[in-house]
Motif scaffolding. Structure first.
Motif, PDB file in Angstrom:
ATOM      1  N   PRO A  13      -9.483   2.463 -57.518  1.00  0.00           N
ATOM      2  CA  PRO A  13     -10.344   1.255 -57.494  1.00  0.00           C
ATOM      3  C   PRO A  13     -10.548   0.480 -56.110  1.00  0.00           C
ATOM      4  O   PRO A  13      -9.720   0.533 -55.283  1.00  0.00           O
ATOM      5  N   GLU A  14     -11.796   0.040 -55.954  1.00  0.00           N
ATOM      6  CA  GLU A  14     -11.993  -0.846 -54.751  1.00  0.00           C
ATOM      7  C   GLU A  14     -10.936  -1.644 -54.313  1.00  0.00           C
ATOM      8  O   GLU A  14     -10.510  -2.141 -53.274  1.00  0.00           O
ATOM      9  N   GLY A  15     -10.640  -2.548 -55.482  1.00  0.00           N
ATOM     10  CA  GLY A  15      -9.657  -3.858 -55.243  1.00  0.00           C
ATOM     11  C   GLY A  15      -8.374  -3.307 -55.175  1.00  0.00           C
ATOM     12  O   GLY A  15      -7.396  -4.273 -55.410  1.00  0.00           O
ATOM     13  N   GLY A  66     -16.161 -10.919 -60.686  1.00  0.00           N
ATOM     14  CA  GLY A  66     -15.365 -12.339 -60.557  1.00  0.00           C
ATOM     15  C   GLY A  66     -13.942 -12.244 -60.888  1.00  0.00           C
ATOM     16  O   GLY A  66     -13.334 -13.172 -60.574  1.00  0.00           O
ATOM     17  N   ALA A  67     -13.571 -11.198 -61.829  1.00  0.00           N
ATOM     18  CA  ALA A  67     -12.355 -11.375 -62.626  1.00  0.00           C
ATOM     19  C   ALA A  67     -11.434  -9.968 -62.042  1.00  0.00           C
ATOM     20  O   ALA A  67     -10.355 -10.261 -62.206  1.00  0.00           O
ATOM     21  N   GLY A  68     -12.126  -9.149 -61.562  1.00  0.00           N
ATOM     22  CA  GLY A  68     -11.435  -7.923 -61.149  1.00  0.00           C
ATOM     23  C   GLY A  68     -10.972  -7.195 -62.451  1.00  0.00           C
ATOM     24  O   GLY A  68     -11.691  -7.301 -63.632  1.00  0.00           O
ATOM     25  N   ALA A 165      -5.988   4.759 -65.316  1.00  0.00           N
ATOM     26  CA  ALA A 165      -6.764   3.907 -66.085  1.00  0.00           C
ATOM     27  C   ALA A 165      -7.671   2.914 -65.600  1.00  0.00           C
ATOM     28  O   ALA A 165      -8.644   2.656 -66.167  1.00  0.00           O
ATOM     29  N   ALA A 166      -7.221   2.575 -64.533  1.00  0.00           N
ATOM     30  CA  ALA A 166      -8.059   1.377 -63.804  1.00  0.00           C
ATOM     31  C   ALA A 166      -9.351   2.118 -63.518  1.00  0.00           C
ATOM     32  O   ALA A 166     -10.497   1.536 -63.523  1.00  0.00           O
ATOM     33  N   LEU A 167      -9.437   3.329 -63.005  1.00  0.00           N
ATOM     34  CA  LEU A 167     -10.655   4.036 -62.567  1.00  0.00           C
ATOM     35  C   LEU A 167     -11.586   4.280 -63.980  1.00  0.00           C
ATOM     36  O   LEU A 167     -13.033   4.210 -63.571  1.00  0.00           O
ATOM     37  N   ASP A 168     -11.206   4.155 -64.806  1.00  0.00           N
ATOM     38  CA  ASP A 168     -12.135   4.472 -66.084  1.00  0.00           C
ATOM     39  C   ASP A 168     -13.261   3.296 -66.296  1.00  0.00           C
ATOM     40  O   ASP A 168     -14.257   3.482 -66.854  1.00  0.00           O
TER      41      ASP A 168
END
Length: 407
Positions: A13-15, A66-68, A165-168
């Protein structure tokens, strides 16, 4: 993205990769940030199908501007009502939402508005509608899917699983934006919104009637007494699986249940020679399985008797029997099916998204007593077709029902 340009592989993920939230303090912080965020929210869930009992979620992924990205361990909390409150009135974006909504509902999570990117892809006529494929086709990005069948009840979760999981949810907001414009351009946005709302407002499916009848391979059994043994073995396995929180198939497979019902072994040594009865649960619980076989045989001899080989049909018979049992209905179905297929192709839709096969079969088998556009439209609505579907197919089906043998 051009045809010659290869898709970009997204690996993180970008963040950055977030931590898994498993404390009340972090959950409250998550709720505050989600509530203060803007725009729709991307949501996904991971289960442990094939490993744990049932279909509950073991990880919930959420992302909002705004929340990530937040990854929540639902096993650490009694429920996630605080997240539901934080997302009140917010549109949720899910891919193949019908797979995740039931397990999210168990956690107290349910959308007030819904956008399903998998269903949007179907309505847009995309050739492939898996998340990775849709992202590649529309955003020029591809995702690795190597952990989709993992045991998500594992704790702690491996770092590469967490990244997956985050990439989903990383690009679901951007994907929705692209699809929204495409749906508008194709004149299908109203259709999509009606479909999304139908999913959102549909009740969560209740328990199946006689779920043991879904035992794979049971069709090979020909005597009701054998079905009584299947039922007892299935219910015994189910109770043990629920108690141990494991997938039933990890105790003994369906094939073992069917083989035992056919052979009816009366001792543990004979049972362990039966096809499929191997492994720790088969041998250690051998006496339990033998008692279940005996109980099934006893039930078959009881005043209540064994279960019937087949349940009464809920709806018309299989189409292969129509030609002999109802030739007119058979001609109606063949004509209507061809015409609906042609219309779906014209609209760049899968035929089943224009009208489900079950709805078409029921209408052709039992059409309205008086066949006209209004009565056909009412019948379709009663069978669950949406307004946009009815407006397109009712005129077609009226002609097909009135004249199933056009020149």
């Amino acid at each position: 993205m051009t045809d010659s340009e290869p898709p970009r592989l997204l690996t993180e993920p970008e963040g950055g990769v977030p931590f898994v939230t498993n404390s009340r303090q972090e959950l409250e912080r998550c709720a505050r940030l989600l509530s203060a965020g803007s725009g729709p929210v991307a949501v996904d869930a991971e289960r442990a199908s094939g490993f744990r009992y049932g279909q509950r979620a073991f990880l919930v992924q959420i992302k909002r501007e705004g929340a990530g990205i937040w990854l929540i361990d639902p096993e650490a909390f009694e429920d996630l009502a605080i997240i539901q409150d934080a997302l009140s009135g917010v549109e949720w974006i899910l891919h193949a939402s019908t797979q995740d909504l039931p397990c999210l509902a168990e956690l107290g999570l349910w959308p007030d508005r819904l956008f399903d990117t998998e269903l949007a892809g179907r309505l847009l006529g995309l050739p492939r509608v898996g998340l990775a494929s849709v992202l590649e086709q529309l955003l020029g990005v591809t995702l690795a899917k190597e952990h989709s069948a993992a045991d998500w009840s594992t704790r702690p979760l491996p770092e590469d699983w967490v990244r997956y999981a985050a990439l989903d949810v990383e690009l679901l907001v951007e994907l929705r934006a692209a699809m929204l414009e495409m749906l508008k351009d194709a004149g299908k946005l109203d259709w999509a919104e009606e479909e999304f709302e139908a999913i959102r407002t549909a009740p969560v499916p209740g328990p199946r009637k006689e779920p043991w009848r879904r035992t794979s391979g049971m069709h090979r059994l020909r005597r009701p007494q054998q079905l009584a043994v299947v039922r007892e073995l299935w219910e015994t396995r189910e109770a043990l699986a629920r108690n141990r929180d494991v997938a039933p198939g990890r105790l003994i497979p369906d094939s073992a249940i069917v083989a035992a019902a056919a052979a009816l072994p009366s001792t543990v040594p004979a049972l362990l020679k039966t096809q499929g009865f191997h492994g720790r649960a088969a041998s250690k619980e051998g006496p339990r399985w033998v008692r279940a076989i005996q109980a099934g045989q006893a039930a078959a001899q009881s005043p209540e008797g064994p279960p019937p080989l087949h349940l009464p049909l809920d709806g018309p018979p299989p189409p292969r029997a129509w030609r002999d049992r109802n030739p007119l209905a058979d001609r109606r179905l063949k004509t209507a099916k061809a015409w609906i297929g042609n219309k779906a192709e014209e609209l760049c839709l899968p035929t089943e998204n224009l009208l489900t096969p079950d709805t078409l079969r029921r209408l052709c088998w039992t059409p309205p007593e008086r066949i006209d556009p209004d009565s056909v439209a009412d019948a379709l609505t009663g069978l669950g077709a949406r307004a946009w579907q009815v407006s397109i197919v009712a005129p077609i089906l009226t002609v097909a029902l009135l004249d199933p043998d056009p020149a």
